[in-house]
Enzyme design. Structure first.
Site, PDB file in Angstrom:
ATOM      1  N   LYS A   1       1.047  -1.264   0.019  1.00 49.39           N
ATOM      2  CA  LYS A   1      -0.010   0.058   0.087  1.00 49.39           C
ATOM      3  C   LYS A   1       0.850   1.418  -0.126  1.00 49.39           C
ATOM      4  O   LYS A   1       0.560   2.277  -0.702  1.00 49.39           O
ATOM      5  CB  LYS A   1      -1.091  -0.031   1.195  1.00 49.39           C
TER       6      LYS A   1
ATOM      7  N   ASP B   1      -9.802   2.498   2.398  1.00 47.98           N
ATOM      8  CA  ASP B   1      -9.806   1.919   3.715  1.00 47.98           C
ATOM      9  C   ASP B   1     -10.193   2.860   4.846  1.00 47.98           C
ATOM     10  O   ASP B   1     -10.667   2.469   5.817  1.00 47.98           O
ATOM     11  CB  ASP B   1      -8.268   1.532   4.098  1.00 47.98           C
TER      12      ASP B   1
END
Length: 298
Positions: free
Chosen positions: A69, A105
């Protein structure tokens, strides 16, 4: 006969546990979209090569999971303001000819907490890409006074606290104080919201029985980002704490991805498929996942 015309992917290492292929492919089919999402195990040293292949194959989008990420940020043409604030990307999509990195997220993490409140101190365990989204989300949480971060590598915890800022345009009044707690001292702090952002409990291997936190004082909420029960949650429950696994976060962040890619809401059929899979023993799920997972040479 189902003939996909668009290719999406989810990349990570490991990746066999991922339910993104099931959820998104079911969603595409339910929405009448000729597309498929496949899992790809990509080692860190091959991440740039994957992005080159993504461009070459004109893939339509991708989910990005651990440990990629943060490393994905410099590999895209543009990073969304939210992903920039977090310092991590979990979603790839096209905007014209630009490959954009975004982060869903934060939205996913906050959604299950919307009906809960009154937390004063949060403890984050771990400092990877998922922890960045958690910290960004906590910085917008009304009433929260302190956020404590504990990670095995203190340098990673310092990078997390220095690199994440409150997302612009999201609700939030006075920002909570953010402090680093040495990993060996994590048992000594008192918090009423504890979030496990480590991969401990992700697999059934030798580390699965080791909880990243063994002391739960008072009462509070233990939140594990892994979307099934874990030793961390078992110990919290035994101490009388409320527990929350990552199912709702996963579903909410996936719904945001699907909306970004298609402009549509995530079909109910996709959530039903997710819940059916989560009720199956893990041993019954993983062989099918493995058989579909292309692997990069390591």
């Amino acid at each position: 006969m189902f003939l996909p015309q668009k290719l999406y992917g989810v990349i990570g290492d490991p990746i066999d546990h991922s339910l993104s292929p099931l959820l998104h492919t079911t969603a595409f089919q339910a929405a009448g979209i000729a597309a498929v999402l496949l899992p790809w195990r990509i080692a860190a040293e091959h991440l740039a090569g994957f992005v080159a292949a993504f461009r070459l194959l004109s893939m339509a989008g991708a989910c990005v999971t651990l440990p990629h990420k943060e490393a994905m940020v410099p590999l895209v043409d543009r990073v969304s303001p939210l992903a920039r604030a977090v310092g991590a990307v979990n979603t790839l999509y096209w905007d014209g000819g630009d490959l954009v990195g975004h982060n869903t997220d934060v939205e996913g993490f906050l959604q299950p907490l919307a009906s809960r409140g009154g937390f004063s101190t949060a403890l984050i365990l771990g400092a990877g890409g998922a922890a960045r989204a958690v910290l960004a989300g906590l910085l917008t949480m009304p009433g929260l006074r302190r956020v404590l971060v504990a990670a095995r590598r203190e340098g990673q915890a310092r990078a997390l606290t220095a690199g994440v800022r409150a997302p612009e345009g999201m609700p939030g009044e006075e920002l909570p104080a953010v402090e680093i707690v040495p990993w060996d001292s994590r048992h000594d702090v008192t918090a009423d919201l504890v979030i496990n952002c480590t991969p401990v409990g992700l697999s059934s291997g030798k580390d699965a029985s080791a909880s990243p936190l063994t002391e739960f004082r008072g009462r509070g909420l233990a939140y594990d980002l892994i979307y099934r029960t874990t030793p961390f949650l078992d110990k919290a429950r035994a101490a009388g704490w409320e527990t929350l696994n990552g199912r709702d976060m996963f579903a909410a962040q996936a719904a945001a991805q699907f909306r970004l890619w298609t402009g549509l809401s995530l079909p109910d059929e996709a959530l039903a498929a997710l819940d059916d899979a989560l009720h199956q023993p893990e041993a019954l799920r993983q062989p099918a996942e493995k058989s579909r997972s292309p692997r990069c040479k390591e």
